[in-house]
Scaffold this active site. Structure first.
Site, PDB file in Angstrom:
ATOM      1  N   ARG A  57      73.796  27.429  16.092  1.00  0.00           N
ATOM      2  CA  ARG A  57      75.021  27.734  16.819  1.00  0.00           C
ATOM      3  C   ARG A  57      74.805  28.665  18.005  1.00  0.00           C
ATOM      4  O   ARG A  57      75.296  28.418  19.108  1.00  0.00           O
ATOM      5  CB  ARG A  57      76.054  28.403  15.901  1.00  0.00           C
ATOM      6  N   THR A  58      74.086  29.746  17.777  1.00  0.00           N
ATOM      7  CA  THR A  58      74.005  30.768  18.829  1.00  0.00           C
ATOM      8  C   THR A  58      73.302  30.198  20.063  1.00  0.00           C
ATOM      9  O   THR A  58      73.800  30.294  21.183  1.00  0.00           O
ATOM     10  CB  THR A  58      73.288  32.022  18.300  1.00  0.00           C
ATOM     11  N   LYS A  87      49.591  34.540  21.832  1.00  0.00           N
ATOM     12  CA  LYS A  87      48.338  35.016  22.443  1.00  0.00           C
ATOM     13  C   LYS A  87      48.288  36.545  22.453  1.00  0.00           C
ATOM     14  O   LYS A  87      47.458  37.147  23.111  1.00  0.00           O
ATOM     15  CB  LYS A  87      48.249  34.510  23.883  1.00  0.00           C
ATOM     16  N   ARG A 108      66.726  36.556  20.680  1.00  0.00           N
ATOM     17  CA  ARG A 108      66.810  36.706  19.213  1.00  0.00           C
ATOM     18  C   ARG A 108      65.414  37.052  18.708  1.00  0.00           C
ATOM     19  O   ARG A 108      64.449  36.372  19.055  1.00  0.00           O
ATOM     20  CB  ARG A 108      67.313  35.432  18.552  1.00  0.00           C
ATOM     21  N   HIS A 136      74.395  41.560  15.605  1.00  0.00           N
ATOM     22  CA  HIS A 136      74.584  40.250  16.242  1.00  0.00           C
ATOM     23  C   HIS A 136      75.909  40.360  17.016  1.00  0.00           C
ATOM     24  O   HIS A 136      76.929  39.801  16.618  1.00  0.00           O
ATOM     25  CB  HIS A 136      74.647  39.180  15.149  1.00  0.00           C
TER      26      HIS A 136
HETATM   27  C1  NCD Z   1      73.914  34.161  11.558  1.00  0.00           C
HETATM   28  C2  NCD Z   1      72.688  34.890  12.068  1.00  0.00           C
HETATM   29  O1  NCD Z   1      71.776  34.297  12.621  1.00  0.00           O
HETATM   30  O2  NCD Z   1      72.694  36.090  11.885  1.00  0.00           O
HETATM   31  N1  NCD Z   1      74.148  32.913  12.101  1.00  0.00           N
HETATM   32  C3  NCD Z   1      74.726  32.787  13.339  1.00  0.00           C
HETATM   33  O3  NCD Z   1      74.239  33.287  14.315  1.00  0.00           O
HETATM   34  N2  NCD Z   1      75.875  32.094  13.416  1.00  0.00           N
HETATM   35  C4  NCD Z   1      74.062  34.193  10.096  1.00  0.00           C
HETATM   36  C5  NCD Z   1      72.895  33.921   9.215  1.00  0.00           C
HETATM   37  O4  NCD Z   1      71.788  33.624   9.616  1.00  0.00           O
HETATM   38  O5  NCD Z   1      73.136  34.015   8.000  1.00  0.00           O
END
Ligand code: NCD
Length: 318
Positions: A57-58, A87, A108, A136
């Site tokens: 999703r993100t 590397k 991320r 997040h």
């Molecule tokens: C979450 C995350 O990556 O923190 N998912 C998201 O971004 N919608 C939740 C998860 O991984 O449980």
């Protein structure tokens, strides 16, 4: 002015009001006729998505948001293997290079505080798309947008978080945001229940913040009960973050499942949220219940991220 989004602390009433207003316009159809978009920029506007952890999703919603706004995307969906990290390049060195190729970096990373290191060296906005079990912030943004859209006139909501409160970064960000907005014009929630096993409880820094901001809250450690859900306007389920557990102990997930029976006892106009992906905590049989709101919540990620990107671009031009 350069503005990073490393934590929900980077949001305030003013920028949230701006972002939510624009997100709603995108949702209501401005997607087809954007009044402000990157199409009118003097040179192509480029977002780099740099993901050292899996994402559906993100990453997709950020990339879709950028494209819907008329911008461009450069991306690696598995930066651990497909970037120079393999590397031995440090995150800071990668950021110093990628910031020369892009106007935003969506990052991320499995380590808490990685975004702070990236933000220290970057000349373009860094957006935290999840830093280990830290925060997040853009998920909290879309979560709050969803809550406000669903309950536009309510300032007295009760939200119940269920699951891995220790490692769940979406919970950390939303709890922190709700605490920081307490007493402001964006206040929506007056009581928070934190339901999960004792060894996987909410980190002290978040409960301390709730106390400091005078938000009423309860930590409930045995299981998820009818008593609690029947008084909840929002039940926010989360999965067990097994990949972060190391030797943190055993998580008995069977005590923290939102069964159909429990859903039946929730108020008629309440909602069930989940950042997704789900495991067994959210049985598929409840998907057809009108209170199931998680797919709508995920869709809102697109509109909110469109509004956030545009906001950061406007701020950086000033
Ligand atoms: C979450 C995350 O990556 O923190 N998912 C998201 O971004 N919608 C939740 C998860 O991984 O449980």
């Amino acid at each position: 002015m350069l503005q990073h989004i490393t934590s929900v602390h980077d949001f305030n009433v003013e920028n949230l009001t701006h972002i939510f207003g624009h997100a709603l316009m995108h949702k209501l159809g401005d997607i087809l006729r954007p009044t402000n978009s990157f199409k009118f920029a003097s040179k192509p506007v480029i977002m780099a998505s740099l993901f050292y952890e899996p994402s559906t999703r993100t990453r997709f919603s950020f990339e879709s948001a950028m494209k819907r706004l008329g911008g461009e995307v450069i991306s690696t969906e598995n930066a651990v293997e497909f970037s120079s990290a393999i590397k031995g390049e440090t995150l800071e060195d990668s950021i110093r290079v990628i910031d020369g190729y892009s106007d935003f970096i969506v990052l991320r990373h499995p380590e808490e505080n990685s975004v702070q290191s990236a933000a220290r060296v970057s000349t373009v906005p860094i957006i935290n798309a999840g830093d280990g079990s830290g925060e997040h912030p853009t998920q909290a943004l879309l979560d709050l947008f969803t809550i406000r859209e669903r309950f536009p006139d309510r300032k007295d909501l009760t939200i119940t978080f269920v699951g891995d409160l220790k490692f769940g970064r979406t919970i950390h960000s939303l709890v922190r945001l709700l605490a920081e907005l307490n007493g402001t014009s964006l206040e929506t929630v007056v009581h928070i229940n934190l339901v999960g096993p004792k060894e996987f409880g909410t980190p002290k820094k978040y409960t301390d913040l709730l106390s400091k901001e005078n938000v009423s809250f309860a930590e409930i450690q045995d299981n998820i009960t009818k008593d609690v859900v029947e008084k909840s306007d929002i039940v926010y389920m989360t999965r067990v973050q097994r990949e972060r557990h190391g030797n943190s102990g055993f998580f008995d997930q069977s005590m923290f499942i939102l069964t159909k029976d429990l859903v039946q006892s929730m108020p008629k106009d309440s909602i069930i949220m989940h950042p997704l992906p789900r495991n067994i905590e959210l049985p598929r049989e409840i998907d057809t219940d009108p209170r199931a709101y998680y797919f709508e919540q995920a869709e809102n990620g697109l509109y909110v991220r469109m509004a956030l990107l545009m906001y950061l671009y406007e701020v950086s031009e000033k």
